[in-house]
Design a protein around this motif. Structure first.
Motif, PDB file in Angstrom:
ATOM      1  N   CYS A   1      59.424  14.966  69.757  1.00  0.00           N
ATOM      2  CA  CYS A   1      58.799  16.088  69.056  1.00  0.00           C
ATOM      3  C   CYS A   1      59.224  17.420  69.660  1.00  0.00           C
ATOM      4  O   CYS A   1      59.535  17.509  70.847  1.00  0.00           O
TER       5      CYS A   1
ATOM      6  N   GLY B   1      58.528  10.101  70.390  1.00  0.00           N
ATOM      7  CA  GLY B   1      58.748  10.628  69.049  1.00  0.00           C
ATOM      8  C   GLY B   1      59.692  11.802  68.994  1.00  0.00           C
ATOM      9  O   GLY B   1      59.973  12.321  67.923  1.00  0.00           O
TER      10      GLY B   1
ATOM     11  N   ASN C   1      61.828  20.383  64.222  1.00  0.00           N
ATOM     12  CA  ASN C   1      62.058  19.305  63.282  1.00  0.00           C
ATOM     13  C   ASN C   1      60.891  18.325  63.204  1.00  0.00           C
ATOM     14  O   ASN C   1      60.641  17.763  62.158  1.00  0.00           O
ATOM     15  N   ARG C   2      60.239  18.117  64.342  1.00  0.00           N
ATOM     16  CA  ARG C   2      59.133  17.147  64.370  1.00  0.00           C
ATOM     17  C   ARG C   2      58.005  17.687  65.236  1.00  0.00           C
ATOM     18  O   ARG C   2      58.219  18.108  66.366  1.00  0.00           O
TER      19      ARG C   2
ATOM     20  N   ALA D   1      54.914   6.346  63.035  1.00  0.00           N
ATOM     21  CA  ALA D   1      54.640   7.720  63.475  1.00  0.00           C
ATOM     22  C   ALA D   1      53.151   7.951  63.720  1.00  0.00           C
ATOM     23  O   ALA D   1      52.716   9.090  63.866  1.00  0.00           O
TER      24      ALA D   1
ATOM     25  N   ARG E   1      54.215  10.347  56.478  1.00  0.00           N
ATOM     26  CA  ARG E   1      55.291  11.303  56.795  1.00  0.00           C
ATOM     27  C   ARG E   1      55.916  10.970  58.141  1.00  0.00           C
ATOM     28  O   ARG E   1      55.236  10.522  59.056  1.00  0.00           O
ATOM     29  N   ASP E   2      57.201  11.250  58.265  1.00  0.00           N
ATOM     30  CA  ASP E   2      57.877  10.998  59.540  1.00  0.00           C
ATOM     31  C   ASP E   2      58.164  12.275  60.321  1.00  0.00           C
ATOM     32  O   ASP E   2      58.669  12.212  61.437  1.00  0.00           O
ATOM     33  N   ASP E   3      57.829  13.431  59.757  1.00  0.00           N
ATOM     34  CA  ASP E   3      58.084  14.688  60.462  1.00  0.00           C
ATOM     35  C   ASP E   3      56.907  15.113  61.335  1.00  0.00           C
ATOM     36  O   ASP E   3      57.002  16.085  62.083  1.00  0.00           O
ATOM     37  N   VAL E   4      55.808  14.373  61.249  1.00  0.00           N
ATOM     38  CA  VAL E   4      54.629  14.641  62.065  1.00  0.00           C
ATOM     39  C   VAL E   4      54.198  13.334  62.728  1.00  0.00           C
ATOM     40  O   VAL E   4      53.936  12.347  62.057  1.00  0.00           O
TER      41      VAL E   4
END
Length: 160
Positions: free
Chosen positions: A89, A87, A1-2, A58, A23-26
């Motif tokens: 991740c 985060g 997801n991240r 992020a 972006r919030d996914d990275v």
């Protein structure tokens, strides 16, 4: 997801930051020589750059002073790794440039082979699926041994 991107070479990854800044996914974090001290890229890589819009929070830049060696550099790497953990991740991509080395003519940092080995060990300690991308170094006689040191540390960290 991240996914997290950890950039540990001497210079800020301005292109990478620009791609993921909103972006919030990275999660992006960079340890590099302080651009405020006159080092490339001069205009980006400051610690107040945290992302925008969905990506706010992020992004973490950890600039360090020219002349910094293993201790200061590894402390900055630890700060970046803590940010990756915070985060939440699922995977990590490491921009493994070795131009922060004491022998490199393009950097004022003083990181040793032992520093790179320890950084590899600390990165492995996150226990995340990890891709290490070797992206440079300007002292061609030492690039191989520096990368080898980082990989040895990563392997010694028990995650491969």
């Amino acid at each position: 997801n991240r996914v997290a991107i950890l950039d540990i070479d001497a210079h800020h990854g301005n292109g990478t930051q620009e791609i993921f800044y909103g972006r919030d996914d990275v999660v992006y974090t960079s340890v590099h020589v302080d651009p405020g001290e006159g080092w490339f890229p001069h205009f980006v890589g400051f610690d107040d750059e945290i992302g925008v819009e969905d990506g706010q929070g992020a992004n973490l830049n950890v600039p360090i002073a020219p002349g910094s060696g293993d201790e200061a550099w590894l402390s900055a790497v630890d700060k970046a790794l803590a940010f990756v953990l915070e985060g939440e991740c699922d995977a990590l991509v490491v921009s493994l440039g070795v131009d922060a080395a004491a022998s490199d003519p393009e950097s004022p940092l003083e990181v040793t082979e032992n520093g790179y080995e320890e950084a590899g060990r600390r990165i492995a300690s996150l226990r995340l699926p990890t891709v290490l991308v070797q992206e440079g170094g300007y002292d061609l006689e030492t690039v191989g041994s520096l990368v080898d040191s980082a990989l040895r540390g990563f392997e010694g960290g028990g995650w491969h």
